[in-house]
Design a protein around this motif. Structure first.
Motif, PDB file in Angstrom:
ATOM      1  N   GLY A 198     -42.007  26.438  27.848  1.00  0.00           N
ATOM      2  CA  GLY A 198     -42.343  27.755  28.415  1.00  0.00           C
ATOM      3  C   GLY A 198     -41.692  28.034  29.757  1.00  0.00           C
ATOM      4  N   ALA A 199     -40.695  27.224  30.158  1.00  0.00           N
ATOM      5  CA  ALA A 199     -40.015  27.513  31.436  1.00  0.00           C
ATOM      6  C   ALA A 199     -39.199  28.788  31.283  1.00  0.00           C
ATOM      7  N   GLY A 200     -39.058  29.507  32.373  1.00  0.00           N
ATOM      8  CA  GLY A 200     -38.308  30.757  32.329  1.00  0.00           C
ATOM      9  C   GLY A 200     -37.847  31.110  33.728  1.00  0.00           C
ATOM     10  N   PRO A 201     -37.418  32.358  33.932  1.00  0.00           N
ATOM     11  CA  PRO A 201     -36.931  32.774  35.243  1.00  0.00           C
ATOM     12  C   PRO A 201     -37.970  32.452  36.326  1.00  0.00           C
ATOM     13  N   GLY A 202     -37.473  31.920  37.429  1.00  0.00           N
ATOM     14  CA  GLY A 202     -38.374  31.555  38.536  1.00  0.00           C
ATOM     15  C   GLY A 202     -38.836  30.112  38.461  1.00  0.00           C
ATOM     16  N   ASP A 203     -38.678  29.474  37.301  1.00  0.00           N
ATOM     17  CA  ASP A 203     -39.071  28.061  37.205  1.00  0.00           C
ATOM     18  C   ASP A 203     -37.882  27.168  37.547  1.00  0.00           C
ATOM     19  N   VAL A 204     -38.198  25.999  38.088  1.00  0.00           N
ATOM     20  CA  VAL A 204     -37.158  25.034  38.460  1.00  0.00           C
ATOM     21  C   VAL A 204     -37.201  23.863  37.479  1.00  0.00           C
ATOM     22  N   MET A 230     -42.752  20.934  48.907  1.00  0.00           N
ATOM     23  CA  MET A 230     -43.099  21.619  47.656  1.00  0.00           C
ATOM     24  C   MET A 230     -43.868  22.916  47.935  1.00  0.00           C
ATOM     25  N   THR A 231     -43.315  23.999  47.409  1.00  0.00           N
ATOM     26  CA  THR A 231     -44.012  25.284  47.469  1.00  0.00           C
ATOM     27  C   THR A 231     -44.080  25.794  46.037  1.00  0.00           C
ATOM     28  N   ALA A 232     -44.772  26.922  45.846  1.00  0.00           N
ATOM     29  CA  ALA A 232     -44.859  27.468  44.481  1.00  0.00           C
ATOM     30  C   ALA A 232     -43.457  27.745  43.946  1.00  0.00           C
ATOM     31  N   THR A 245     -40.598  26.155  44.794  1.00  0.00           N
ATOM     32  CA  THR A 245     -39.661  25.023  44.683  1.00  0.00           C
ATOM     33  C   THR A 245     -40.175  23.897  43.784  1.00  0.00           C
ATOM     34  N   THR A 246     -41.471  23.902  43.476  1.00  0.00           N
ATOM     35  CA  THR A 246     -42.005  22.812  42.642  1.00  0.00           C
ATOM     36  C   THR A 246     -41.429  22.910  41.238  1.00  0.00           C
ATOM     37  N   PRO A 247     -40.777  21.857  40.762  1.00  0.00           N
ATOM     38  CA  PRO A 247     -40.213  21.949  39.415  1.00  0.00           C
ATOM     39  C   PRO A 247     -41.310  22.058  38.352  1.00  0.00           C
ATOM     40  N   LYS A 248     -40.973  22.757  37.294  1.00  0.00           N
ATOM     41  CA  LYS A 248     -41.870  22.769  36.138  1.00  0.00           C
ATOM     42  C   LYS A 248     -41.646  21.474  35.346  1.00  0.00           C
ATOM     43  N   LEU A 249     -40.388  21.048  35.372  1.00  0.00           N
ATOM     44  CA  LEU A 249     -40.001  19.861  34.601  1.00  0.00           C
ATOM     45  C   LEU A 249     -39.049  19.038  35.440  1.00  0.00           C
ATOM     46  N   TRP A 255     -45.921  11.114  42.239  1.00  0.00           N
ATOM     47  CA  TRP A 255     -45.484  12.362  42.896  1.00  0.00           C
ATOM     48  C   TRP A 255     -45.645  13.538  41.928  1.00  0.00           C
ATOM     49  N   ALA A 256     -45.202  13.337  40.689  1.00  0.00           N
ATOM     50  CA  ALA A 256     -45.246  14.428  39.704  1.00  0.00           C
ATOM     51  C   ALA A 256     -46.694  14.848  39.443  1.00  0.00           C
ATOM     52  N   ARG A 257     -47.574  13.883  39.354  1.00  0.00           N
ATOM     53  CA  ARG A 257     -48.982  14.220  39.073  1.00  0.00           C
ATOM     54  C   ARG A 257     -49.611  14.953  40.251  1.00  0.00           C
ATOM     55  N   GLN A 258     -49.211  14.523  41.437  1.00  0.00           N
ATOM     56  CA  GLN A 258     -49.730  15.187  42.637  1.00  0.00           C
ATOM     57  C   GLN A 258     -49.335  16.668  42.647  1.00  0.00           C
ATOM     58  N   HIS A 259     -48.136  16.976  42.117  1.00  0.00           N
ATOM     59  CA  HIS A 259     -47.627  18.351  42.190  1.00  0.00           C
ATOM     60  C   HIS A 259     -47.679  19.087  40.846  1.00  0.00           C
ATOM     61  N   GLY A 260     -48.297  18.476  39.844  1.00  0.00           N
ATOM     62  CA  GLY A 260     -48.423  19.150  38.538  1.00  0.00           C
ATOM     63  C   GLY A 260     -47.095  19.333  37.812  1.00  0.00           C
ATOM     64  N   VAL A 261     -46.191  18.371  37.988  1.00  0.00           N
ATOM     65  CA  VAL A 261     -44.862  18.465  37.369  1.00  0.00           C
ATOM     66  C   VAL A 261     -44.837  17.620  36.087  1.00  0.00           C
ATOM     67  N   ILE A 262     -44.264  18.175  35.024  1.00  0.00           N
ATOM     68  CA  ILE A 262     -44.081  17.393  33.792  1.00  0.00           C
ATOM     69  C   ILE A 262     -42.854  16.504  33.979  1.00  0.00           C
TER      70      ILE A 262
END
Ligand SMILES: Cc1ncc(COP(=O)(O)O)c(C=O)c1O
Length: 391
Positions: free
Chosen positions: A104-110, A144-146, A148-152, A177-184
């Protein structure tokens, strides 16, 4: 969608032409495509499954998913893969290319990935319309901000192209780190059985000790929870099955369920005979150990010939490539990968420029071990002659 990059291999045509004019013929060590025959155990399983009149299961047969879980327990030191969190894929390149979209990544996601990396991580971000973000380290991602935080986040160990292996402490930090920031985290691990470090392959099976190249799903890495984690694996290299398109993803059953739902709708399923061939490949370690010996011998010869000819080899601890430079990566002696490409082309050897894998790879070339013994022998002979001329 961001425009896709030019298909990089097309730019090698002039070097290929130059190398092909060598009297002894071309030695192509550029693309890492397996050259040894697919093992009989795999071919027989494929042939026996030739009657495939019905549709195959997108999710894979329960027997195949259980075989993947058993393989993780036996070969990777991961005792607790849930077969519900396993999904066969049509080779792993397609999964790498479509994973951001499927998640579900799309524009605006990193989508973040290593600065020197397999180019399809970048392609996958672009196909989703997301922002590709190569990074030398997690700290290079900045605060990490909303936005810059990667989705993946992709990790790749052993790495293509560098052959670097990430230890379990390093991977555990990434997971924390990924779990702290909700990154897959998706971890591309397809060279795990091709570990060349001292002592690797010393187990009775002739393969590395399970866990020597840690999986992201290893309990030492993830603390026993597969939440938010996906391991991506391919049989192309270890079982010489690149033409079958046989791979799988395993890990968090909730994430795999999301992928499965879309893939069912989109008809992204592995053909039944290939599923049966995968089952056979995953339950036989002997052919993997034999293939490993072939690559190990080629690697040993090529490595010493390159070093005698004055090249330096960095990392290259595991996998199917040597990561090669001349005169180091900094200072007066350092050259561009294209100079090395020319030198090699004059010897009739085609290699891949490191710049294909990111700007940071611009002083290296990637030399694949995927050529026959005869062609590797020809390359070694030519490099040895050059070394003799210069001594
Ligand atoms: C790091 C990495 N991932 C994925 C792949 C794709 O493998 P396949 O599509 O053959 O499964 C490759 C192939 O070279 C690779 O090097």
């Amino acid at each position: 969608m961001d425009s896709l990059p030019d298909f990089p291999w097309d730019s090698l045509a002039p070097y290929k032409e130059r190398a092909s004019s060598h009297a002894g013929g071309l030695v192509d060590l550029s693309v890492g495509t397996p050259v040894d025959p697919t093992p009989d155990v795999v071919r027989s399983a494929l042939a026996a499954a030739a009657d495939a009149h019905g549709y195959p299961q997108t999710w894979g047969t329960p027997a195949l998913r259980e075989a993947v879980a058993a393989w993780f327990a036996r070969r990777r030191g991961v005792p607790d893969v849930n077969p519900d969190g396993v999904l066969p894929t049509i080779g792993s390149k397609e999964l790498v290319a479509w994973l951001p979209t499927l998640l579900g990544a799309g524009p605006g996601d990193v989508v973040a990935y290593p600065a020197v990396a397999y180019p399809t991580y970048d392609v996958g971000a672009r196909l989703a319309g997301a922002s590709p973000r190569p990074m030398a380290s997690l700290t290079a991602l900045g605060p990490m901000t909303a936005a810059t935080t990667p989705k993946l986040l992709w990790v790749n160990s052993p790495s293509n192209p560098t052959g670097q292996v990430l230890g379990h402490e390093h991977l555990a930090k990434v997971v924390r780190w990924a779990r702290q920031h909700g990154v897959i985290v998706a971890s591309d691990e397809c060279y795990a059985e091709l570990d060349w470090r001292d002592g690797a392959g010393g187990s009775t099976s002739g393969l590395p000790v399970p866990g020597a190249v840690p999986s992201i799903l290893d309990p030492r890495v993830c603390g026993g929870s597969h939440d938010g984690l996906l391991a991506v694996y391919s049989l192309s290299k270890q079982s010489s099955m690149a033409g079958y398109r046989a791979a799988f993803v395993a890990g968090d059953p909730a994430l795999v369920g999301r992928l499965l739902e879309i893939r069912k709708h989109a008809g992204m399923m592995v053909p039944w005979p290939v599923q049966q061939a995968m089952l056979a490949a995953l339950t036989d370690d002997t052919h993997v150990a034999e293939q490993r010996v072939r690559y190990g011998i080629r690697r040993g010869h090529l490595r010493s010939a390159l070093e005698h000819a004055g090249y330096c080899i960095d990392h290259s601890d595991a996998g199917l490539y040597l990561w090669v430079t001349r005169g180091g990566v900094e200072g007066a002696g350092a050259g561009s990968c294209w100079t090395i490409l020319e030198e090699m082309a004059d010897l009739g050897i085609l290699v891949a420029p490191g710049s294909f894998y990111g700007v940071a790879g611009g002083r290296h070339v990637r030399i694949a071990l995927t050529a026959t013994d005869e062609r590797i022998g020809a390359a070694v002979h030519r490099l040895t002659n050059v070394a003799a001329e210069h001594s």
